[in-house]
Motif scaffolding. Structure first.
Motif, short mmCIF file in Angstrom:
data_model
loop_
_atom_site.label_atom_id
_atom_site.label_comp_id
_atom_site.label_asym_id
_atom_site.label_seq_id
_atom_site.Cartn_x
_atom_site.Cartn_y
_atom_site.Cartn_z
N ILE A 98 48.03 72.05 52.35
CA ILE A 98 47.90 70.95 51.37
C ILE A 98 47.19 69.60 52.40
N HIS A 99 45.95 68.99 51.44
CA HIS A 99 45.35 68.14 51.75
C HIS A 99 45.75 66.79 51.14
N ALA A 100 46.32 65.80 52.04
CA ALA A 100 46.43 64.45 51.46
C ALA A 100 45.62 63.24 52.02
N GLN A 101 45.16 62.56 51.04
CA GLN A 101 44.50 61.31 51.47
C GLN A 101 45.30 60.17 51.77
N LEU A 102 44.93 59.61 53.06
CA LEU A 102 46.02 58.55 53.55
C LEU A 102 45.37 57.30 52.93
N LYS A 103 46.28 56.24 52.53
CA LYS A 103 45.85 55.14 51.94
C LYS A 103 45.83 53.86 52.89
N THR A 104 45.15 54.22 53.94
CA THR A 104 44.76 53.13 55.07
C THR A 104 43.74 52.03 54.29
N LYS A 105 43.70 50.81 54.90
CA LYS A 105 42.66 49.87 54.27
C LYS A 105 41.44 50.21 54.54
N SER A 106 40.84 50.85 55.79
CA SER A 106 39.54 51.32 56.04
C SER A 106 39.41 52.74 56.13
N LYS A 107 38.28 53.26 56.38
CA LYS A 107 38.04 54.79 56.30
C LYS A 107 38.53 55.23 57.88
N MET A 108 38.33 56.54 57.81
CA MET A 108 38.71 57.17 59.20
C MET A 108 38.02 56.72 60.43
N PHE A 109 36.75 56.48 60.41
CA PHE A 109 35.86 56.19 61.52
C PHE A 109 34.98 55.04 61.45
N CYS A 110 35.14 54.39 60.17
CA CYS A 110 34.44 52.98 60.17
C CYS A 110 35.19 51.84 59.53
N SER A 111 34.70 50.63 59.21
CA SER A 111 35.46 49.60 58.56
C SER A 111 35.02 49.81 57.28
N CYS A 112 34.49 50.51 56.53
CA CYS A 112 34.32 50.67 55.19
C CYS A 112 35.66 50.56 54.48
N ALA A 113 35.86 50.03 53.08
CA ALA A 113 37.03 49.89 52.56
C ALA A 113 37.23 51.36 51.97
N ASN A 114 38.54 51.71 52.08
CA ASN A 114 39.00 52.95 51.62
C ASN A 114 39.46 52.92 50.26
N ASP A 115 38.74 52.47 49.48
CA ASP A 115 39.05 52.30 47.81
C ASP A 115 37.99 52.56 46.99
N GLY A 116 37.11 53.42 47.45
CA GLY A 116 35.69 53.59 46.90
C GLY A 116 36.06 54.59 45.41
N THR A 166 24.54 56.31 65.17
CA THR A 166 25.94 55.63 64.78
C THR A 166 27.10 56.12 65.56
N LEU A 167 27.97 55.39 65.84
CA LEU A 167 29.12 55.74 66.52
C LEU A 167 30.59 55.71 65.92
N PRO A 168 31.48 56.67 65.55
CA PRO A 168 32.68 56.45 64.91
C PRO A 168 33.68 55.97 65.83
N VAL A 169 34.56 55.07 65.22
CA VAL A 169 35.80 54.53 65.79
C VAL A 169 37.00 54.98 65.09
N ILE A 170 38.00 55.48 65.83
CA ILE A 170 39.27 56.03 65.40
C ILE A 170 40.00 54.94 64.80
N ASN A 171 40.58 55.32 63.41
CA ASN A 171 41.56 54.63 62.51
C ASN A 171 42.83 54.79 63.28
N LYS A 172 43.46 53.70 63.93
CA LYS A 172 44.90 54.00 64.48
C LYS A 172 45.71 54.19 63.61
N GLN A 173 45.79 53.45 62.45
CA GLN A 173 46.93 53.53 61.62
C GLN A 173 46.60 55.02 61.16
N ALA A 174 45.77 55.76 60.84
CA ALA A 174 45.75 56.92 60.22
C ALA A 174 46.53 58.04 61.40
#
Ligand code: ZN
Length: 499
Positions: free
Chosen positions: A11-29, A48-56
């Motif tokens: 089962i895959h589930a999308q997390l509803k964090t504010k930003s994406k997994m490795f960048c600051s783009c809005a997660n509501d596209g 470019t360099l990814p940064v981990i989303n701590k919330q996720a």
């Protein structure tokens, strides 16, 4: 031939964090114009360099804890390399050998279904295929959305348990408030791996199916594109029948991915699965490994009461039936609302009344909230959190019925006014002509009239056909516009008819 049915879920589930997994783009596209919530990182520009989303990461720990997993002390991300047009980087950042959560279980219909792992990865973009066009389009808004993947051991043995597993997991994700987990929107995607094996010729070891002796395992079939729980149950049942038939007729099954067509009620071949893909996993060089000790401690304090525990409590603490309790906990807001109504009701009532009539009161809650109110809310595509009736007013409304001040047909009318105007039920009662007629002398007159108008029916009753009393009660209810107390009407009628 007798076969064992062996099912594992992914089962895959999308997390509803504010930003994406490795960048600051809005997660509501999701509903936005294609390719507007993207940046160099999520479409993988070189350099470019990814940064981990701590919330996720926190939410994957939380989810793991909620399904009885161990949480790793140390975790890392890996690159999964493959080529597909919806994967702009040419690889997906996922987790290979050190997932965040592992070795958990969920209890479904009294059986423990083992959860092998829950790991974190990023979602891909979407391909669009315009009709009659000789090209496809790519929308990368979804690329980089945090995606949590849960994998179970092949412990499920029938379609109902497969469906219930997905339902329970959805409830948990919603209680934890980490994902909206809407299947139709693709926020939760359930896949079932199904195989049929001859009884007694296989064993399970470390969550895998192994043949015994010279037995050759039948291949497992992966079921995809399932967008509702009902479809999950139907698709699995269809597959079990189909595979049984092929095997019984001496045919051979191939390892394949099959889709589900809801209107034909059949699965169909999508693609053959060749030998396991070589994804050339290797540790993601642009991300540091993580030590989770601190996040684990924080998460442990954030686990709310989970749906199964809540259902048990509604049964033992209030005396709801299992069916009602299971229904209530699907929606945490509904469960909260009901608890508040019960608490308001008990505040208004003397404790002895509450204790002696608890069963009756809970029955009223079940009739008026679970059946009637939920039905109306569902029909209006609304939500319990949006209704105008406060728990206090609902408790007062139930008290009016409990005290026989209104009957149920009047109740429906008052409920309707409350829903539309959010008024206090006593005010509605005072302002309108609703109060139940319990005054016997007023009812005596009405019943006398009904008896004189229906000599034939009265005769039938006196000749022993006592069921005709229903007709006379109906007449009295009509005469009083539904306000008479039917129990008192019956009592008076019997008094007249037998005197
Ligand atoms: Zn981005």
């Amino acid at each position: 031939m007798q076969y064992d049915i062996i099912i594992g879920m992914e089962i895959h589930a999308q997390l509803k964090t504010k930003s994406k997994m490795f960048c600051s783009c809005a997660n509501d596209g999701e509903d936005k114009k294609p390719n507007t919530t993207i940046c160099e990182v999520c479409v993988g520009h070189p350099g470019t360099l990814p940064v981990i989303n701590k919330q996720a990461v926190e939410w994957t720990i939380l989810t793991g804890m909620a399904v009885n997993c161990e949480i790793a002390d140390f975790t890392k991300f890996d690159r999964k390399n493959y080529f597909y047009p919806d994967l702009p980087k040419g690889y997906q950042i996922s987790q290979y050998d050190l997932p965040i959560s592992l070795n958990g279980y969920l209890e479904i219909n009294g059986k423990k279904i083992k959860i092998i792992r829950i790991h974190l990865e990023e979602d891909t973009g979407k391909l669009l295929h315009p009709q009659n066009a000789n090209y496809s389009l790519v929308d990368c808004n979804r690329a980089g959305t945090p995606l949590m993947e849960l994998v179970t051991a092949p412990d499920i043995t029938n379609a109902e348990d497969a469906k219930n597993f997905c339902q329970e997991y959805q409830k948990i994700l919603r209680y934890l408030n980490v994902s909206d987990a809407n299947m139709e929107k693709g926020q939760m995607r359930c896949e079932a791996n199904i195989s049929l094996q001859e009884k007694g010729r296989w064993k399970k070891s470390n969550g895998e199916i192994k043949p015994l002796g010279d037995y050759k395992l039948n291949p497992k079939i992966e079921l995809k594109n399932i967008n509702s729980f009902k479809a999950m149950e139907r698709a699995v049942n269809y597959e079990i029948k189909r595979q049984t038939k092929v095997l019984n007729e001496g045919g051979r099954l191939i390892q394949e991915t099959r889709g589900w067509n809801d209107s034909s009620g059949k699965t169909y071949h999508q693609r053959e699965k060749e030998s396991a893909h070589d994804y050339r996993y290797f540790p993601e060089p642009d991300l540091p490994p993580l030590i989770l000790t601190e996040l684990k401690e924080k998460a442990r304090k954030k686990i709310p009461e989970l749906p199964q525990a809540k259902a048990k409590r509604f049964i033992t603490e209030y005396g709801f039936s299992k069916i009602d309790a299971d229904f209530i906990v699907i929606d945490e807001n509904l469960a909260d609302y009901i608890e508040k109504v019960i608490s308001e009701f008990s505040k208004k009532t003397q404790s002895e009344i509450w204790e002696t009539h608890r069963e009756k009161i809970i029955k009223l809650v079940s009739t008026w909230i679970i059946n009637k109110l939920s039905g109306i809310i569902k029909a209006e595509n609304s939500d319990i959190s949006k209704i105008k009736i406060t728990p206090e007013n609902f408790a007062e409304f139930l008290a009016l019925i409990f005290q026989n001040r209104i009957n149920s047909s009047t109740g429906v009318k008052i409920l309707d006014i409350m829903l539309k105007q959010g008024k206090d039920p006593s005010d509605i009662l005072d302002s309108g002509d609703f109060e139940q007629i319990q005054d016997e002398s007023a009812l005596n007159k009405i019943i006398e009239k009904i008896i004189s108008e229906n000599p034939k029916i009265v005769k039938q009753y006196k000749n022993g056909k006592t069921s005709v009393i229903q007709f006379l009660i109906g007449q009295a209810m009509r005469e009083t516009k539904g306000k008479a107390d039917p129990a008192i009407v019956r009592k008076i009628l019997i008094k007249f008819l037998t005197s």
